[in-house]
Scaffold this active site. Structure first.
Site, PDB file in Angstrom:
ATOM      1  N   THR A  91     -33.911 -12.700  34.779  1.00 16.61           N
ATOM      2  CA  THR A  91     -32.814 -12.215  33.952  1.00 16.61           C
ATOM      3  C   THR A  91     -32.933 -12.737  32.541  1.00 16.61           C
ATOM      4  OG1 THR A  91     -31.375 -12.335  35.867  1.00 16.61           O
ATOM      5  CG2 THR A  91     -30.286 -12.293  33.762  1.00 16.61           C
TER       6      THR A  91
ATOM      7  N   ASP B 287     -29.309  -8.353  30.456  1.00 15.21           N
ATOM      8  CA  ASP B 287     -30.158  -7.201  30.777  1.00 15.21           C
ATOM      9  C   ASP B 287     -29.660  -6.630  32.101  1.00 15.21           C
ATOM     10  OD1 ASP B 287     -32.724  -7.859  32.979  1.00 15.21           O
ATOM     11  OD2 ASP B 287     -31.313  -9.435  32.379  1.00 15.21           O
TER      12      ASP B 287
ATOM     13  N   ARG C  82     -31.919  -5.658  34.925  1.00 19.31           N
ATOM     14  CA  ARG C  82     -32.961  -5.530  35.958  1.00 19.31           C
ATOM     15  C   ARG C  82     -32.747  -6.581  37.050  1.00 19.31           C
ATOM     16  NH1 ARG C  82     -39.240  -5.636  34.352  1.00 19.31           N
ATOM     17  NH2 ARG C  82     -38.753  -3.495  33.761  1.00 19.31           N
TER      18      ARG C  82
ATOM     19  N   LYS D   9     -24.641  -7.561  35.370  1.00 17.55           N
ATOM     20  CA  LYS D   9     -24.748  -9.012  35.443  1.00 17.55           C
ATOM     21  C   LYS D   9     -23.598  -9.728  34.740  1.00 17.55           C
ATOM     22  CE  LYS D   9     -29.695  -8.709  35.737  1.00 17.55           C
ATOM     23  NZ  LYS D   9     -30.993  -9.199  35.347  1.00 17.55           N
TER      24      LYS D   9
ATOM     25  N   GLY E 189     -30.158 -15.927  38.401  1.00 16.74           N
ATOM     26  CA  GLY E 189     -30.496 -16.644  39.621  1.00 16.74           C
ATOM     27  C   GLY E 189     -30.468 -15.686  40.794  1.00 16.74           C
TER      28      GLY E 189
ATOM     29  N   SER F  34     -34.921 -16.099  33.208  1.00 10.99           N
ATOM     30  CA  SER F  34     -36.364 -16.151  32.952  1.00 10.99           C
ATOM     31  C   SER F  34     -36.685 -15.688  31.534  1.00 10.99           C
ATOM     32  CB  SER F  34     -37.109 -15.307  33.980  1.00 10.99           C
ATOM     33  OG  SER F  34     -36.626 -13.977  33.929  1.00 10.99           O
TER      34      SER F  34
ATOM     35  N   ASP G 139     -40.276 -10.354  28.831  1.00 11.43           N
ATOM     36  CA  ASP G 139     -40.203 -11.039  30.119  1.00 11.43           C
ATOM     37  C   ASP G 139     -40.260  -9.986  31.219  1.00 11.43           C
ATOM     38  OD1 ASP G 139     -37.560 -12.387  32.095  1.00 11.43           O
ATOM     39  OD2 ASP G 139     -39.693 -12.950  32.147  1.00 11.43           O
TER      40      ASP G 139
ATOM     41  N   SER H 101     -37.059  -9.356  33.306  1.00 14.06           N
ATOM     42  CA  SER H 101     -35.907  -8.685  32.690  1.00 14.06           C
ATOM     43  C   SER H 101     -36.341  -7.320  32.218  1.00 14.06           C
ATOM     44  CB  SER H 101     -35.388  -9.468  31.488  1.00 14.06           C
ATOM     45  OG  SER H 101     -35.289 -10.820  31.786  1.00 14.06           O
TER      46      SER H 101
END
Lengths: 286, 236
Positions: A47, A63, A65, A79, A93, A175, A212, A215
């Site tokens: 994330t 984001d 994903r 999220k 997480g 991340s 990343d 994400s």
């Protein structure tokens, strides 16, 4: 929280509140035995989540994903979770952990609001969250960016899975946090206007989305103002639309044939023979 | 609760088949300050007499009408402390419902849940029944307004309009004449205030009564004194 189930007045087992850790020891044993059950994996979200304070409130960004190792489990998940009318929380997480933890604290805050007849404060939410997460010693994998406005002003907090917290003017987690923080560190300033803050958050999340792998997809934004209004912009930016890509795919014309293209030469209809009653049935119920 | 010394219920049948503790609890209710409710087409109103025993009492800390879920609220007649226990328990139980089903508990579920708690206290060891009758105003899952009464025995009734506490008989007669099926919430609020005034000792002001309303598609709210004053001014 009580461990295990309890008998209530009617001698019925009541389910225990909260998480049930009764299988923890069993799982540990399974992992140690050779060639035993496959290693149990929790579903994680890579994330990028971001929060910043600005002149008139806070802006949260995330984001959309959700990943299962290298597979994208959901392309457009939410999220940014509701905690209170004046507070929202971004979660990184394990998806189930962030959702259930934020929902639990949200319900506790609603009870407290009814008891005290006052709006909720961020310090209350932070304390409830960190006490719970510390109690679970990091096993509840919820890394949160909590933001909102209360009688003391706008606040952003970051909460780690093990229960530590920090109060900051801006932060990022997940991340993609390094990519997002790079953007924040280069452009953040005190007392930004709403537009500046939203642009900054969008760029920070964008950095996470594109740099990343954990994400991706779209950027959600949530603006909570000191006057109590909330502007929840679901999919505020959609830089990864699939429709134009799909439209470019050349599909064979043979996929869209109208009925009647194949001439019928002969047609014959034979009803299926009916089996006499009392014949053997495949499945005996009794 | 349910100690070895008191594992038997204190509410036991009399020879004639009555549960006297419940009858006595109803007497406690009948001694309580009047509370009434009216269910209109587009909402429900509940109101109660909040007359305080002395001018020295700080009325800000006395609250008789309480929000339980965003769509339902309670009012009572009878023993105040018993009411607080039920309010706390019902609020918590509604959050459990929200956790389990992902939606706000509809008023009917809230009523049956609360009623079964009240019934428990007539059969469990070592406890006495709650000395209150509740008026529950709320919206059902399809948004329809409803008014319920829950008694110390655990029985509940759905009402178009009702009254509990002191003077409930004359209040109910008054309501019977004035309730109509196509009543709107604004009319209902006026009628509720008129009914309350009928049995009121002394002058009725915006500070010695409490009014709670829930509109169809809305949220339960306890009216502020200035809002009540507006209605009182209109009634005059």
């Amino acid at each position: 929280m009580t461990a295990g189930s309890q008998m209530n007045a009617n001698n019925l087992h009541e389910p225990a509140a909260g998480f049930d850790f009764s299988n923890y020891l069993r799982n540990q044993n399974l992992l140690q035995t050779d060639g035993a059950a496959p290693k149990l994996k929790a579903k994680k979200t890579g994330t990028t989540i971001v929060g910043t304070v600005y002149a008139g409130g806070v802006v949260l960004g995330a984001d959309t994903r959700a990943t299962n190792d290298t597979e994208v489990a959901e392309r457009n998940c939410e999220k940014i979770h509701y905690i209170a009318p004046n507070m929202y929380c971004c979660g990184a997480g394990t998806a189930a952990d962030t959702e259930n933890t934020t929902a639990l604290i949200s319900r506790q805050l609603e009870l407290l609001r009814m008891d005290t007849a006052r709006p909720s404060r961020l310090v209350t939410a932070v304390t409830l969250l960190k006490r719970m997460l510390f109690r679970y010693q990091g096993h509840v994998s919820a890394a949160l960016v909590l933001g909102g406005c209360d009688l003391q002003g706008p606040h952003i907090y970051q909460i780690y899975p093990h229960g530590s917290t920090a109060k900051l003017p801006y932060t990022s987690m997940g991340s993609g946090s390094l990519a997002a923080m790079a953007v924040l560190e280069s452009s953040w300033q005190e007392n930004m206007t709403e537009d500046m803050a939203v642009q900054l958050v969008q760029r920070a999340i964008g950095a996470g989305i594109f740099n990343d792998l954990g994400s991706g997809s779209n950027c959600d934004i949530c603006i909570i103002k000191t006057d109590g209004t909330v502007d929840y912009r679901r999919n505020a930016v959609k830089p990864n639309e699939l429709a134009p890509l799909r439209a470019q795919v050349q599909r064979s014309g043979r996929l869209n044939m109208r009925p009647g293209l194949t001439p019928i030469i002969k047609s014959e209809f034979k009803p299926h023979p009916v089996v006499a009653a009392g014949g053997e049935t495949a499945m005996e119920v009794e | 609760m349910g100690d070895s010394a008191y594992s038997f219920s204190l509410t036991t049948f009399s020879r004639t088949g009555k549960l006297l503790q419940i009858e006595y609890a109803l007497n406690a209710v009948a001694n309580g300050r009047t509370a009434l409710g009216i269910c209109a087409q587009d909402g429900v109103v509940i109101a109660t007499d909040k007359k305080l025993p002395s001018v020295l009492v700080d009325s800000e800390h006395v609250q008789k009408i309480e929000t339980i879920t965003p769509k339902a609220g309670f009012c009572y007649a009878g023993v105040g402390p018993d009411y607080r226990v039920l309010v706390k328990r019902s609020r918590k139980s509604s959050q459990s419902y929200l956790s389990e089903y992902g939606e706000v508990q509809p008023v009917h579920q809230l009523v049956t849940d609360t009623a079964s708690t009240m019934q428990e206290y007539t059969q469990r060891g070592g406890v006495r029944p709650f000395g209150i009758s509740l008026l529950v105003a709320g919206l059902d899952s399809d948004g329809k307004p409803a008014l319920f009464q829950v008694d110390p025995s655990g029985s509940y009734f759905g009402w178009n309009a009702t009254a509990i506490g002191k003077n409930y008989v004359s209040a109910k007669n008054f309501l019977e004449k004035r309730w109509t099926e196509d009543m709107e919430l604004e009319d209902a609020i006026h009628t509720a205030l008129l009914t309350l005034r009928e049995g009121f000792e002394g002058e009725m002001t915006a500070h010695n009564i409490e009014v709670g309303i829930v509109k169809k598609d809305g949220e339960f709210q306890v009216l502020q004194p200035n809002q009540i004053q507006d209605y009182l001014d209109e009634a005059n």
